[in-house]
Design a protein around this motif. Sequence first.
Motif, PDB file in Angstrom:
ATOM      1  N   UNK A  79       0.900  -1.200   0.033  1.00 32.86           N
ATOM      2  CA  UNK A  79      -0.079  -0.120   0.090  1.00 32.86           C
ATOM      3  C   UNK A  79       0.798   1.276  -0.005  1.00 32.86           C
ATOM      4  N   UNK A  80       2.104   1.380   0.712  1.00 36.63           N
ATOM      5  CA  UNK A  80       2.844   2.386   0.708  1.00 36.63           C
ATOM      6  C   UNK A  80       3.432   2.583  -0.569  1.00 36.63           C
ATOM      7  N   UNK A  81       3.702   1.483  -1.469  1.00 35.12           N
ATOM      8  CA  UNK A  81       4.321   1.511  -2.833  1.00 35.12           C
ATOM      9  C   UNK A  81       3.151   2.137  -3.810  1.00 35.12           C
ATOM     10  N   UNK A  82       2.150   1.692  -3.426  1.00 44.31           N
ATOM     11  CA  UNK A  82       0.815   2.279  -4.284  1.00 44.31           C
ATOM     12  C   UNK A  82       0.838   4.116  -3.941  1.00 44.31           C
ATOM     13  N   UNK A  83       1.188   4.311  -2.849  1.00 40.32           N
ATOM     14  CA  UNK A  83       1.036   5.741  -2.645  1.00 40.32           C
ATOM     15  C   UNK A  83       2.115   6.357  -3.275  1.00 40.32           C
ATOM     16  N   UNK A  84       3.078   5.989  -2.779  1.00 36.88           N
ATOM     17  CA  UNK A  84       4.590   6.807  -3.278  1.00 36.88           C
ATOM     18  C   UNK A  84       4.896   6.538  -5.029  1.00 36.88           C
ATOM     19  N   UNK A 112       5.496  12.209   0.317  1.00 37.50           N
ATOM     20  CA  UNK A 112       6.660  12.148   1.349  1.00 37.50           C
ATOM     21  C   UNK A 112       6.396  11.900   2.619  1.00 37.50           C
ATOM     22  N   UNK A 113       5.145  11.900   3.157  1.00 40.80           N
ATOM     23  CA  UNK A 113       4.725  11.703   4.613  1.00 40.80           C
ATOM     24  C   UNK A 113       4.295  10.176   4.752  1.00 40.80           C
ATOM     25  N   UNK A 114       4.147   9.400   3.755  1.00 39.49           N
ATOM     26  CA  UNK A 114       3.617   8.115   4.101  1.00 39.49           C
ATOM     27  C   UNK A 114       4.964   7.145   4.103  1.00 39.49           C
ATOM     28  N   UNK A 115       4.803   6.252   5.198  1.00 38.00           N
ATOM     29  CA  UNK A 115       5.798   5.292   5.650  1.00 38.00           C
ATOM     30  C   UNK A 115       5.482   3.996   5.705  1.00 38.00           C
ATOM     31  N   UNK A 140      12.422 -14.803   7.639  1.00 35.98           N
ATOM     32  CA  UNK A 140      11.631 -13.513   7.127  1.00 35.98           C
ATOM     33  C   UNK A 140      11.868 -13.463   5.171  1.00 35.98           C
ATOM     34  N   UNK A 141      10.441 -13.400   5.114  1.00 37.71           N
ATOM     35  CA  UNK A 141      10.348 -13.156   3.415  1.00 37.71           C
ATOM     36  C   UNK A 141      10.027 -11.645   3.216  1.00 37.71           C
ATOM     37  N   UNK A 142      10.980 -11.346   2.267  1.00 34.47           N
ATOM     38  CA  UNK A 142      10.825  -9.659   2.020  1.00 34.47           C
ATOM     39  C   UNK A 142       9.873  -9.718   0.786  1.00 34.47           C
ATOM     40  N   UNK A 143       8.661  -9.395   0.965  1.00 29.31           N
ATOM     41  CA  UNK A 143       7.765  -9.417  -0.113  1.00 29.31           C
ATOM     42  C   UNK A 143       8.217  -8.360  -1.285  1.00 29.31           C
ATOM     43  N   UNK A 144       7.503  -8.543  -2.350  1.00 30.07           N
ATOM     44  CA  UNK A 144       7.981  -7.871  -3.650  1.00 30.07           C
ATOM     45  C   UNK A 144       8.175  -6.386  -3.823  1.00 30.07           C
ATOM     46  N   UNK A 145       6.787  -5.746  -3.158  1.00 33.67           N
ATOM     47  CA  UNK A 145       6.602  -4.396  -3.139  1.00 33.67           C
ATOM     48  C   UNK A 145       7.636  -3.717  -1.882  1.00 33.67           C
ATOM     49  N   UNK A 146       8.068  -4.470  -0.899  1.00 36.30           N
ATOM     50  CA  UNK A 146       8.929  -3.979  -0.004  1.00 36.30           C
ATOM     51  C   UNK A 146      10.416  -4.036  -0.502  1.00 36.30           C
ATOM     52  N   UNK A 147      10.754  -5.119  -1.205  1.00 36.78           N
ATOM     53  CA  UNK A 147      11.812  -5.397  -1.550  1.00 36.78           C
ATOM     54  C   UNK A 147      12.406  -4.383  -2.785  1.00 36.78           C
ATOM     55  N   UNK A 148      11.267  -4.572  -3.830  1.00 32.77           N
ATOM     56  CA  UNK A 148      11.924  -3.786  -5.206  1.00 32.77           C
ATOM     57  C   UNK A 148      11.259  -2.442  -5.197  1.00 32.77           C
ATOM     58  N   UNK A 149      10.223  -1.954  -4.845  1.00 29.45           N
ATOM     59  CA  UNK A 149       9.590  -0.814  -4.949  1.00 29.45           C
ATOM     60  C   UNK A 149       9.883   0.217  -3.876  1.00 29.45           C
ATOM     61  N   UNK A 150      10.019  -0.285  -2.683  1.00 29.99           N
ATOM     62  CA  UNK A 150      10.109   0.660  -1.602  1.00 29.99           C
ATOM     63  C   UNK A 150      11.702   0.545  -1.264  1.00 29.99           C
ATOM     64  N   UNK A 151      12.516  -0.399  -1.737  1.00 32.01           N
ATOM     65  CA  UNK A 151      13.909  -0.770  -1.133  1.00 32.01           C
ATOM     66  C   UNK A 151      13.878  -0.681   0.283  1.00 32.01           C
ATOM     67  N   UNK A 152      13.092  -1.539   0.881  1.00 32.67           N
ATOM     68  CA  UNK A 152      13.351  -1.518   2.358  1.00 32.67           C
ATOM     69  C   UNK A 152      14.599  -2.266   2.887  1.00 32.67           C
TER      70      UNK A 152
END
Length: 250
Positions: A79-84, A112-115, A140-152
């Motif tokens: 959802x953060x990836x959707x926003x950002x 810039x305010x969504x984390x 831990x499984x790093x999900x695709x959006x977190x791994x690729x779109x957010x760069x967690x």
Amino acid sequence: MRVALFVTCVNDTLYPRTGQAVVTLLERLGVEVDFPAAQSCCGQPQYNTGYRHESEPLLRHYAEVFAGYDHIVTPSGSCVAMVRDNYPRLGARAWAEGRGGALAEAAASVVPRTYELTEFLVDVLGVTDVGAYYPHTVTYHPTCHGLRMLGLGDRPLALLRQVRGLKLVELAGADECCGFGGTFAVKNAAVSAAMGADKARAIEATGADVVCTVDNSCQTHIGGTLSRRGSAVRPVHLAEILASTEGRVL
């Protein structure tokens, strides 16, 4: 510090404990948490299915509901990836179509305010040790959006490594998709199920009691696959692990 919790559709409907865990965790760290009751879907299901114009009112609503907050925190990388990532695209397309810049301005006000939760903990609060206790072996499984779109990156792992009583074990092929992919799992069920089976086998091979992610949507797919295999491995959102203490393990 006062923040707004964006709980997301999946958590509100199926995993309310995750939202409760976020509040417990942030309040323990001295953060005042508000829950704007008018919040709704971010528009990701519509956008990913090709209904771009139907996503636009949800962008506007998101910007209106969360106006005035310095930070918007959510336990969902997708959802953060959707926003950002996608909100600016919606605004740019509306502008290109001659419909003005209001949508782009709404997107710019929230991006810039969504984390995602682990970003907020590590980057904004500057903590990795949140006082958690969780006496289990966890992978831990790093999900695709977190791994690729957010760069967690290592943020979730840095938090897990500081949890007392927790033994963290590495997941082979961790960067491979679990097969959920939102509507992909519906449109390509056989491929999705095969990918889920591969992920489940890798998880079971770790010997972990628990598999955690930062997205309950992916966790649903993984958990369902593990359940059908008769596996004893439990899916748990990272927020619930971090909210646990010696007096209360969630």
